[in-house]
Enzyme design. Structure first.
Site, mmCIF file in Angstrom:
data_model
loop_
_atom_site.group_PDB
_atom_site.id
_atom_site.type_symbol
_atom_site.label_atom_id
_atom_site.label_comp_id
_atom_site.label_asym_id
_atom_site.label_seq_id
_atom_site.Cartn_x
_atom_site.Cartn_y
_atom_site.Cartn_z
ATOM 1 N N ALA A 75 45.989 68.184 88.843
ATOM 2 C CA ALA A 75 46.115 68.724 90.202
ATOM 3 C C ALA A 75 46.713 70.134 90.188
ATOM 4 O O ALA A 75 47.590 70.408 89.376
ATOM 5 C CB ALA A 75 47.015 67.794 91.019
ATOM 6 N N GLY A 115 43.531 71.116 90.425
ATOM 7 C CA GLY A 115 42.137 71.021 90.021
ATOM 8 C C GLY A 115 41.453 72.315 89.639
ATOM 9 O O GLY A 115 40.239 72.342 89.442
ATOM 10 N N GLY A 116 42.225 73.378 89.517
ATOM 11 C CA GLY A 116 41.606 74.636 89.107
ATOM 12 C C GLY A 116 40.882 74.461 87.786
ATOM 13 O O GLY A 116 39.728 74.877 87.631
ATOM 14 N N ASP A 158 47.345 70.310 80.395
ATOM 15 C CA ASP A 158 47.970 71.498 80.993
ATOM 16 C C ASP A 158 49.297 70.979 81.556
ATOM 17 O O ASP A 158 49.381 70.545 82.698
ATOM 18 C CB ASP A 158 47.049 72.042 82.097
ATOM 19 C CG ASP A 158 47.570 73.332 82.690
ATOM 20 O OD1 ASP A 158 48.155 74.128 81.947
ATOM 21 O OD2 ASP A 158 47.397 73.537 83.912
ATOM 22 N N CYS A 172 52.370 77.015 81.499
ATOM 23 C CA CYS A 172 52.575 78.343 82.088
ATOM 24 C C CYS A 172 54.034 78.734 81.883
ATOM 25 O O CYS A 172 54.669 79.291 82.767
ATOM 26 C CB CYS A 172 52.167 78.379 83.558
ATOM 27 S SG CYS A 172 53.075 77.216 84.592
#
Ligand SMILES: C[S@@+](CC[C@H](N)C(=O)[O-])C[C@H]1O[C@@H](n2cnc3c(N)ncnc32)[C@H](O)[C@@H]1O
Length: 766
Positions: A388, A390-391, A454, A511
């Site tokens: 989520a 969802g990129g 991710d 990130c």
């Protein structure tokens, strides 16, 4: 939205330069207290005056990041001839009407507007490109080169066409931009020249005095002066960095490096507003000057970028439509065929008809990278463990051309709504959304061709988006997060099918830029799973991961991981690593959340183990599937019975094939000697039928099921694979029994796994 921000191109491997660290903070300028400072300020002021004379605002200069190197390069101005054509009025709505699923998620809208509060967990990511999107030619990738129109569109697009398609509106915008950039570059180059001349002749008296003589409460001889004068603070920051750069010549006698570093740390905290804990952690990643550039880059937003959804449109068409609406844009760089960098927009990018029709998604450029590294292939089975909003899932789907199957999982139900919204809006049809803690994989399901993790992280790469990270991350966070990440990465590895004909890859990304969340997690995975190794990411830019830092030593292959920083590539800070699974996970390996004997593993008791104690498998064991293993023998019987039934339905006599006929009527001998299947044969035909079909489907989809037609029945097939299993309690029981008697069942591991996989479908949502 307006406001040109982040005009510097993204992704370019730009060397660190002086301009980054001498760049003035935008809203103040005061005379420096020292003679030398005054001279430097004068030089800058002159440059500034020059820049002002040109039609350039200081703000624009800062946003641009002004690559001084390119000052010498000829800047190709836009053709003035085309200037006058009025931009076509937006009558494109028809084009989109058929495509619109119209699901608009408020979270996504926020992200779109670029000023969103993005937490560490939310690097709105995604978008990748297929292998071909990765430009092999490093030389081509040069962000310092001012993009000419010839270079605007990459290989998949006809460049001549693209030029013609550029409307006058965009040309005007680009032309203005080029003029501004040239002026800024000239001014900065001049300033730098003057400053450089000044600095070459430093007399001993010019040694900056940045340290105090009195000790602070911790015994450090640093200045405790918490100056209210921000310019004074900045001057001291600059001076301290200069000293650290040339310690031998510039340090005051009798002072050591540690004192200057402590001063720098203190000043960074005061100047940029970081907690000392985090500033120290970040400062440790770089030499002083580069650290300064990093902190400075966190003060300016990254460029707004959109990813073309190639399931709905082409980048050139999308660009044209947006240009017609007054959006100034450019391809994000040669490294991506789907990214567009937005310079200016008169319309809200989260509410254009193109947006609503799912022609693009707002997505940070660095979020393209993990998906590009994973490089999913058509018809594969892919797991996106923390998906989520969802990129990246939608980018994966685009690369897979809506074929195969993506399991898009996220532990947060709330955030999963955004994921579902994006999946619908972008026309993704090959995905199943699930809502598990990813730690439950591969119990839920395994045997994937590729897995993307991710991971949830501290967000130290996206401080420009969420300044709260500067102060709200504590030491405890940097223990808890890596702990979770380590468990997740093991789960990711264990969910992959090392036999996959096309894949067998895992990408781990965050990130965040801290070592604890990146190299240390990767090293942990290498230690715990001898059945994986790091491989090249295939990404054409990015700094190498650390093999050594702060007394920690990592495996030499850590070089293959990639780090991205705001100050080097003008993208969000990111980390990307790629693993290849080369063998099954050892049966007694410490699991993501449990040890082989079912006890909480060291990792769940908070004790990190860096030493791999898992034995190397024997050849015999190697033959066992790691997870999601299939009991070939048992499945064969099911398939044959299914085939016989199928033959009967078609009016053929299955007994015409004696082998099938005999096998069908023969109760299957269970591995453990039991006759569970024979018992089940007493059940109704219809129930057996449902189960048999399921097993056959699973079998087929795993071994041979890569050839399903694009975008047709993938979701349906995937659901069919898992849904009927809910009813197969008898079968599960039988298998569970087999698991419970390992002595009788040499292949219990596979059976166990299979049961576990099948039992975990209840939260699946098509
Ligand atoms: C960095 S974000 C993912 C961004 C997403 N990949 C994208 O590109 O849009 C991390 C996600 O991990 C999810 N998460 C946190 N803990 C998790 C867990 N144990 N299992 C699965 N997801 C988790 C969070 O809800 C969050 O959505």
């Amino acid at each position: 939205m307006g406001g040109m921000r982040g005009k510097k191109k993204q992704g370019m491997p730009e060397p660190l330069d002086e301009s980054l660290v001498t760049r003035k903070r935008k809203d103040y300028e005061a005379p420096a207290p020292k003679e030398q400072k005054r001279r430097r300020t004068d030089a800058k002021a002159k440059a500034k005056a020059k820049a002002k004379a040109a039609p350039v605002s200081k703000k624009a200069a800062i946003a641009n990041g002004a690559a001084k190197k390119s000052a010498a390069k000829p800047v190709k101005a836009a053709k003035p001839a085309k200037k006058s054509a009025p931009p076509p009025v937006s009558d494109d709505e028809d084009v989109f009407s058929d495509a619109s699923d119209g699901v608009d998620d408020p979270d996504v809208m926020e992200d779109v507007l670029g000023d969103v509060k993005v937490t560490g967990l939310d690097a709105l990511g995604s978008a990748s490109e297929d292998d071909s999107e990765i430009d092999d030619d490093d030389d081509d990738f040069d962000s310092d080169v001012e993009p000419t129109k010839n270079a605007m569109w990459s290989d998949d697009e006809d460049e001549d066409d693209a030029q013609e398609q550029l409307t006058a509106a965009n040309i005007e915008g680009l032309s203005r931009k080029l003029d501004m950039q040239r002026a800024i570059e000239e001014a900065e180059a001049q300033a730098e020249l003057e400053e450089g001349n000044m600095q070459t002749n430093i007399a001993p008296a010019d040694r900056p005095k940045v340290l105090e003589d009195e000790e602070d409460e911790e015994g450090r001889k640093i200045s405790n002066l918490v100056t209210q004068d921000i310019q004074l603070l900045r001057t001291r920051l600059n001076d301290t960095i200069r000293v650290l750069d040339d310690f031998k010549n510039l340090a005051e006698p009798g002072r050591d490096r540690a004192e200057y570093r402590a001063q720098l740390l203190k000043d960074i905290c005061s100047y940029y507003g970081y907690s000392e804990f985090l500033a120290d952690k970040l400062l440790s990643l770089f030499p002083a000057r580069e650290a300064f550039a990093f902190f400075e880059a966190n003060e300016t937003p990254r460029p707004i970028v959109i990813r073309t959804n190639t399931l709905r449109t082409h980048r050139r068409e999308l660009a044209q439509s947006l240009i017609n609406r007054g959006v100034q844009l450019e391809p994000v760089g040669k490294w991506s065929k789907v990214g567009l960098q937005i310079f200016d927009a008169q319309v809200p990018l989260g509410a254009t008809p193109e947006y609503l029709a799912g022609h693009y998604i707002l997505q940070a450029a660095s979020s393209f990278l993990p998906v590009m590294a994973l490089a999913p292939q058509e018809n594969e089975r892919v797991l996106d463990m923390a998906a989520a909003p969802g990129g990246k899932t939608t980018h994966l789907a685009a690369l897979m051309k809506n074929t195969g199957c993506i399991f898009a999982n996220d532990a947060s139900k709330e955030r999963s709504k955004g994921l579902i919204g994006n999946i619908h809006r972008l026309g993704v049809r090959n995905s199943i959304v699930c809502n598990y803690s990813a730690l439950e994989f591969p119990k839920v399901m395994g045997g994937f061709d590729r897995v993307l993790l991710d991971a949830p992280c501290s967000g130290t790469g996206v401080i420009a988006k969420d300044a709260s990270v500067k102060t709200n991350k504590t030491e405890a966070d940097f223990m808890k997060l890596p702990h979770l990440q380590k468990q997740l990465i093991l789960a990711a590895i264990d969910s992959v099918d090392h036999h996959s004909k096309t894949g067998g890859y895992i990408v781990y990304s965050t990130c965040s830029v801290t070592v604890e969340e990146n190299e240390q997690v990767v090293q942990y995975a290498l230690n715990k799973r001898p059945n994986v190794r790091l491989v090249e990411t295939g990404l054409t830019f990015g700094k190498e991961g650390f093999t050594k830092i702060g007394g920690k030593i990592f495996h030499p292959s850590m070089k293959m991981t990639r780090r991205y920083y705001p100050h080097t590539y003008n993208v969000d800070g990111f980390f990307v690593s790629k693993f290849k699974k080369i063998g099954p996970t050892p049966p007694n390996a410490v699991g993501a959340n449990r040890s082989a004997n079912g006890q909480p593993s060291a990792s769940t008791t908070g004790q990190d183990e860096y030493v791999d104690k898992t034995p190397i498998l024997t050849e015999e064991e190697e033959e066992e599937d790691d997870f999601g293993g299939f009991d070939e023998e048992e499945d064969k019987a099911y398939i044959e019975r299914g085939q016989a039934r199928d033959a009967r339905r078609k009016g053929k006599d299955p007994k015409a094939d004696p082998s099938k006929a005999s096998k069908e009527s023969k109760p299957k001998e269970k591995k453990g000697g039991g006759k569970e299947v024979a018992g089940k044969e007493a059940k109704t035909e219809s129930k057996k039928s449902a189960e048999d079909v399921v097993v056959a489907d699973v079998k087929v989809s795993k071994k041979d099921g890569k050839g399903k037609k694009a975008g047709k029945t993938e979701s349906a097939v995937a659901v069919a694979e898992i849904t009927p299993v809910k009813n197969g309690t008898e079968k599960k029981k039988a298998k569970a029994e087999a698991v419970a008697s390992p002595a009788k069942s040499p292949k219990t591991n596979g059976a166990d796994k299979k049961v576990r996989r099948k039992s975990g479908d209840k939260k699946m949502k098509a």
